[in-house]
Design an enzyme around this catalytic site. Structure first.
Site, short mmCIF file in Angstrom:
data_model
loop_
_atom_site.label_atom_id
_atom_site.label_comp_id
_atom_site.label_asym_id
_atom_site.label_seq_id
_atom_site.Cartn_x
_atom_site.Cartn_y
_atom_site.Cartn_z
N GLU A 1 14.49 -34.41 -117.43
CA GLU A 1 15.15 -35.05 -118.58
C GLU A 1 15.17 -34.16 -119.81
OE1 GLU A 1 14.60 -39.85 -118.02
OE2 GLU A 1 13.89 -38.98 -119.87
N HIS B 1 5.07 -29.52 -93.07
CA HIS B 1 5.72 -29.92 -91.82
C HIS B 1 7.06 -30.58 -92.09
CE1 HIS B 1 2.01 -28.94 -89.72
NE2 HIS B 1 1.42 -29.39 -90.82
N LYS C 1 22.42 -46.54 -119.19
CA LYS C 1 21.93 -47.84 -119.69
C LYS C 1 23.09 -48.67 -120.22
CE LYS C 1 17.19 -46.48 -121.07
NZ LYS C 1 16.23 -46.40 -122.16
#
Ligand code: PA5
Length: 452
Positions: A281, A310, A424
């Site tokens: 951010e 792995h 938002k």
């Protein structure tokens, strides 16, 4: 904390950034570092005072009444809590008995609004012993606010007084939570107005839940403060934060724009999650400081050793050489375990027997570093002599400072997040919030649908 930059150097991995490259860049790092320190940004200012520690300590007696704290917040209002909880408490803390926890609180973070997740939560709580800490700087974030409304109803449905089971952590003056707190007499804690969520873990945002579960918040501060003193004093080539900045920036410029943080400790894994938000951010920006479109950023990735050996190491070793990997290592674990001796006639098993499991873990880390270095993949290693408040405080501050200076070098504002705010706004529009109708204008509709 110990910091190793050995395997980030061209001298050891045959490609990448050399000491000479760093020397040529030293002046720029020094300048950017001095600029940040001189400006005394909010994340530095706040550790110079005991104000926030004291504010939280004032609630000590009250929080002793509870056995569970549920944090309702998201992003910067949640990840710091999770990072402190997971790193500084045993991994099975929330399933320990009250006696085993010495009557300290269990800490849960309810950040998402996935109904399966939210529902599963409430099935396990004892309302009388639960305190909800609603954390939101803006007081308008849809996820946090809907979780607040759900919690409020839950408290009321349990025939309890809302103000006895809620605390708001929010802006000292502005916002909906501040208003409600006044009307409904709800206790509050402060998020300093000038601090962004992802830099707020050492404010009441992270401190209340930490205190409630017995984390020594003064020691956390002590770690951050000592780190600041140390990083200000040390000369360039002895200064871990400056070396980290130089290498991260130079590798970024050399097309290594993926920053992997791979923790060889389950307890430190969520520090990598906290870092992911801070790095992503703060440094991912469309505009530079002159308002030119630049679209810069480094993509943070978190990984867990040994598990991701792995899963990811094949890619890191042999795929595109576009990463700088930071390993997190623990030297001394709180609890260790000796691998029992069985099947001593089988060499593949007998070489493990009678050795500490931590030796296996850290041998795997050493092996990974060497294998990467043979493939020319740079890595940095941060070692925690042990996991304690001081070291976690230093780690937090180390990355906050690295991020701020990186922002200066990249000529962007590391403290805003317009890209988050935009999402938002769309959410409000989709949820029918008044005043947001126009945001979903005709032009935003797709020109061509491809829905199968
Ligand atoms: O770092 C940030 O600023 C964001 O991630 C915010 O913390 C997040 O969006 C939540 O915002 P608020 O605290 O206003 O609810």
């Amino acid at each position: 904390m110990k910091y190793s930059f050995t395997y980030a150097l061209k001298e050891n991995i045959n490609e990448g950034i050399s000491i000479e490259d760093i020397k040529n860049f030293q002046e720029k790092v020094d300048e950017a570092f001095d600029y940040v320190i001189k400006n005394d940004p909010a994340f530095i200012k706040l550790i110079k005072t005991d104000k926030y520690i004291e504010e939280v300590l004032e609630l000590s007696e009250w929080i002793e009444k509870f056995d569970t704290i549920v944090v309702l917040g998201i992003g910067g209002s949640a990840l710091g809590n999770l990072a402190l909880h997971t790193s500084l408490k045993p991994l099975n803390w929330n399933i320990m008995s009250d006696m085993e926890r010495k009557n300290k609180c269990r800490v849960f973070v309810l950040d998402n609004v996935d109904p399966d997740f939210v529902n599963s939560f409430y099935e396990r709580l004892n309302p009388e012993k639960t305190l909800f800490n609603v954390i939101s700087k803006s007081g308008t974030t849809a996820e946090c606010m809907s979780n607040y409304l759900i919690a409020k109803k839950y408290i009321e449905d349990s025939n309890l007084k809302v103000s006895d089971h809620l605390v708001f952590t929010t802006d000292p003056e502005k916002g909906i939570l501040r208003e409600i707190s006044k009307e409904e007499n709800i206790k509050t804690l402060t998020i300093p107005p000038e601090i962004g969520g992802r830099f707020s873990v050492l404010t009441p945002v992270g401190l209340l839940s930490a205190l409630s579960e017995g984390i020594d918040i003064k020691e956390l501060y002590d770690g951050a403060r000592k780190a600041l003193d140390k990083f200000k004093k040390l000369s360039f080539f002895e200064n871990p934060v400056k070396m980290n900045i130089a290498l991260n920036y130079l590798y970024y410029k050399a097309d290594h724009n993926i920053s992997v943080m791979m923790s060889y400790s389950n307890r430190l894994f969520l520090l990598a999650d906290w870092f992911r938000q801070l790095w992503g951010e703060s440094l991912g920006k469309k505009f530079d400081l002159q308002n030119e479109v630049v679209k810069v950023g480094l993509t943070p990735v978190k990984a867990l050793g040994v598990v991701d050996q792995h899963s990811q190491i094949q890619l890191y070793n042999e795929g595109p050489n576009d990463k700088l990997i930071t390993f997190l290592q623990v030297e001394k674990f709180d609890k260790d375990m000796v691998i029992p001796i069985y099947h001593s006639e089988i060499e593949a098993l007998s070489c493990l027997s009678n050795k500490k499991i931590s030796k296996l873990l850290n041998s795997e880390l050493k092996g990974t570093i060497l294998s990467l270095s043979e493939n020319g993949v740079p890595s940095i290693t941060l070692s925690f002599e042990e996991i304690n408040e001081k070291n976690v405080g230093e780690f937090i501050f180390f990355y906050e400072l690295t991020t701020a200076v990186m922002g200066k070098l990249m000529n962007i504002n590391p403290y805003d997040q317009p890209g988050v705010e935009l999402g938002k706004k769309y959410t409000y529009a989709f949820m029918g919030r008044k005043g947001y109708e126009n945001i979903l204008a005709e032009s935003k509709k797709p020109k061509l649908n491809l829905e199968l």
